[in-house]
Scaffold this motif. Structure first.
Motif, short mmCIF file in Angstrom:
data_model
loop_
_atom_site.label_atom_id
_atom_site.label_comp_id
_atom_site.label_asym_id
_atom_site.label_seq_id
_atom_site.Cartn_x
_atom_site.Cartn_y
_atom_site.Cartn_z
N THR A 176 0.84 -1.20 0.00
CA THR A 176 0.00 0.00 0.00
C THR A 176 0.87 1.25 0.00
O THR A 176 2.07 1.20 0.24
N GLY A 177 0.21 2.37 -0.26
CA GLY A 177 0.93 3.63 -0.30
C GLY A 177 1.54 3.89 -1.66
O GLY A 177 1.45 3.09 -2.59
N ASP A 178 2.20 5.02 -1.75
CA ASP A 178 2.85 5.44 -2.98
C ASP A 178 4.31 5.76 -2.67
O ASP A 178 4.65 6.09 -1.53
N LEU A 179 5.15 5.63 -3.67
CA LEU A 179 6.57 5.92 -3.46
C LEU A 179 6.77 7.35 -2.95
O LEU A 179 7.70 7.63 -2.20
N ALA A 180 5.87 8.25 -3.34
CA ALA A 180 5.96 9.65 -2.91
C ALA A 180 5.72 9.80 -1.41
O ALA A 180 5.93 10.89 -0.86
N GLU A 198 18.22 21.26 -6.52
CA GLU A 198 17.64 22.36 -5.76
C GLU A 198 16.31 21.94 -5.12
O GLU A 198 16.03 22.28 -3.97
N SER A 199 15.49 21.20 -5.87
CA SER A 199 14.21 20.74 -5.33
C SER A 199 14.41 19.81 -4.15
O SER A 199 13.73 19.92 -3.12
N LEU A 200 15.35 18.88 -4.28
CA LEU A 200 15.61 17.94 -3.19
C LEU A 200 16.19 18.65 -1.97
O LEU A 200 15.83 18.34 -0.83
N ALA A 201 17.08 19.63 -2.20
CA ALA A 201 17.66 20.38 -1.08
C ALA A 201 16.58 21.16 -0.32
O ALA A 201 16.69 21.37 0.89
N ALA A 202 15.52 21.56 -1.04
CA ALA A 202 14.42 22.28 -0.42
C ALA A 202 13.39 21.34 0.21
O ALA A 202 12.37 21.80 0.74
N GLY A 203 13.64 20.03 0.13
CA GLY A 203 12.74 19.06 0.74
C GLY A 203 11.55 18.70 -0.10
O GLY A 203 10.59 18.10 0.41
N ARG A 204 11.58 19.03 -1.39
CA ARG A 204 10.43 18.75 -2.25
C ARG A 204 10.56 17.38 -2.92
O ARG A 204 11.66 16.87 -3.13
N THR A 205 9.41 16.81 -3.26
CA THR A 205 9.37 15.55 -3.99
C THR A 205 9.62 15.82 -5.47
O THR A 205 9.12 16.81 -6.02
N THR A 218 10.64 11.13 -2.74
CA THR A 218 10.74 12.14 -1.70
C THR A 218 12.20 12.50 -1.45
O THR A 218 13.12 11.73 -1.72
N ALA A 219 12.39 13.69 -0.90
CA ALA A 219 13.73 14.12 -0.55
C ALA A 219 14.33 13.21 0.52
O ALA A 219 15.53 12.91 0.50
N ALA A 220 13.48 12.74 1.45
CA ALA A 220 13.97 11.85 2.51
C ALA A 220 14.47 10.53 1.95
O ALA A 220 15.48 9.99 2.40
N LEU A 221 13.77 9.99 0.95
CA LEU A 221 14.20 8.75 0.33
C LEU A 221 15.49 8.95 -0.46
O LEU A 221 16.42 8.15 -0.37
N ALA A 222 15.54 10.03 -1.23
CA ALA A 222 16.74 10.31 -2.02
C ALA A 222 17.95 10.52 -1.12
O ALA A 222 19.05 10.04 -1.41
N ARG A 223 17.75 11.24 -0.01
CA ARG A 223 18.86 11.50 0.91
C ARG A 223 19.37 10.21 1.53
O ARG A 223 20.58 9.98 1.63
#
Length: 467
Positions: free
Chosen positions: A81-85, A175-182, A191-196
């Motif tokens: 369940t859920g989405d990768l985002a 820049e998007s990831l550094a700002a915490g955006r998906t 998500t930025a958390a997953l990428a990090r």
């Protein structure tokens, strides 16, 4: 090796109510006492899609050799369940924990974490943070998560290579990831958390008392394959960490990235052989058992399997002696509809589809009030049997319709939704069976395969991806 084992597919509740459920398949070992208990941690994005069949084949082979094997779809992946985002790297580490909890409650055998590609990074990090002392089985591991993430980001920039905008695209992503955006890359919302978490992950050995074994298998098509400096360094680090290390080359294709689904039978045999107990090694299960940290002890007992949020369940059925697996998605509220939809998967995919498009499609149609079945025909994904193309799946589709109608007796009419050669399979089924229950066809890009069209498709898509 038998065509199939008595695998059990189910949904396992996540670590909390908000986390949803995780789709799992358990392959019990055929011996009275299992030789080992393995949890498979899948790779990232399309590598998971392309490798599903090989993983299923290996899980059956290991079960036949006496090992208990659990496959788990991490949050936002596959049929979970859920989405990768909505997923973070920490979510995936927790998923490994609940999988190990379930295995531990089921088996006293020595614990192994089995990873493919980036799944090896998840396995190692989970073992380190969750204090799991275990053995490791690595398939073509990626020593650096940073490299995995950089390669994945390049997919976003690939379309801008000709226009010279690739650098600008990469800078905008960062820049998007550094700002915490998906961000969206190749159909995946990350998500930025997953990428990090992925970017910071390394294949460093967990520091535990009494480390066990690490088996590393790499695929090659060259007779003179040699270790790269990065791999050689990683192997030495694991040896220095106290692990008994074994590295093996296996002749065969890189099945997780080939254009079409390919088997690597040599890997199946090599894996079982490499897993065999070392001469003179202690096989006491108690020597491998480790308690979870105190703050997790109250959650150590695994919850019982359940349907995913009550809206999805597993459907097993047979076709010509092979076992087929499907997922039924149901509307959230009772409806009086007599029409259901069946998704026929095509190309180098399985029932989840590229970018999980079939999972999302099925759930959207179910939310609109119509039951939906997605399934793997013989030789695809988690279903047993030999590989076959769309011209040979009419019996599979017939059995799927019968099983779906038996599962949902109110259904009298069916719409077949097919993509690419799945669409062509739907046309061939209707032509061969003239099934009066078929109320309609939804065909996306029907595929008529020939030598010329296959070559043209490979030139257009395969080489662009390689660049």
């Amino acid at each position: 090796m038998p065509a199939s084992t008595t695998a059990e597919a189910f949904f396992l509740p996540g670590p909390d109510e908000q986390a949803g459920q995780r789709f799992c398949i358990f392959h019990p070992g055929v011996r009275p006492q299992a030789r080992g208990a393995l949890l498979f941690v899948h790779p990232f994005a399309e590598e998971m899609n392309k490798s599903r069949r090989m993983v299923a084949l290996q899980a059956r082979a290991l079960a036949h050799a006496g090992y208990d094997v659990l496959q788990i779809d991490l949050r936002g992946c596959g049929d979970s369940t859920g989405d990768l985002a909505e997923a973070s790297w920490q979510d995936w580490l927790e998923d490994v924990r609940i999988g190990c909890d379930w295995l531990r409650a089921r088996s006293d055998a020595p614990l192994w974490l089995w990873g493919l590609r980036s799944g090896c990074l998840v396995a190692v990090q989970a073992a380190a943070l969750l204090h799991l002392r275990c053995n490791f089985l690595f398939w073509a591991p990626t020593p650096s998560g940073k490299l995995v993430w950089q390669q994945f980001m390049r997919l976003k920039a690939a379309g801008d290579l000709v226009g010279g905008q690739a650098k600008a695209t990469m800078d905008a992503l960062r820049e998007s990831l550094a700002a915490g955006r998906t961000v969206e890359i190749a159909g995946y919302q990350v998500t930025a958390a997953l990428a990090r978490g992925l970017e910071q992950a390394t294949l460093a050995p967990p520091a535990h008392d009494g480390p066990g074994r690490m088996v590393w298998l790499d695929m090659t098509t060259r007779p003179d394959a040699a270790l790269t400096p990065v791999v050689d360094k990683a192997l030495k680090e694991w040896t220095a960490g106290g692990y008994t290390v074994a590295h093996h080359w296996v002749r065969g294709p890189s099945f997780w990235q080939t254009t079409e689904i390919e088997d690597a039978p040599g890997l199946l045999t090599a894996t079982v052989d490499a897993m065999a107990p070392e001469p003179g090694a202690s096989q006491s299960p108690a020597a491998q058992r480790v308690e979870l940290p105190a703050d997790r002890s109250h959650r150590a007992a695994p919850p019982a399997p359940a349907a995913a949020d009550g809206l999805e369940h597993v459907l097993h059925f047979d076709c010509a002696g092979d076992s087929l697996l499907g997922i039924v998605s149901l509307p959230g509220e009772a409806t009086m509809v007599d029409t259901g939809m069946i998704v026929v998967v095509g190309g180098p995919q399985y029932r989840a589809g590229s970018h999980r498009q079939f999972v999302l499609l099925a759930r959207a149609v179910a939310e609109a009030g119509y039951p939906v079945l997605r399934f793997d025909y013989r030789g695809m994904g988690d279903s047993s049997g030999d590989l076959r193309d769309f011209e040979q799946v009419t019996p599979d589709l017939a059995q799927a319709i019968d099983a779906f109608q038996k599962d949902q007796p109110a259904l009298r009419r069916f719409v077949i939704w097919g993509l690419c050669d799945g669409a062509s399979a739907a046309l061939l089924y209707l032509d061969a069976r003239a099934d009066p229950r078929i109320a309609g066809l939804c065909l996306a890009n029907p595929w008529v395969r020939s030598e010329a069209t296959l070559a043209k498709t490979q030139v257009k898509h395969y080489y662009t991806q390689r660049l």
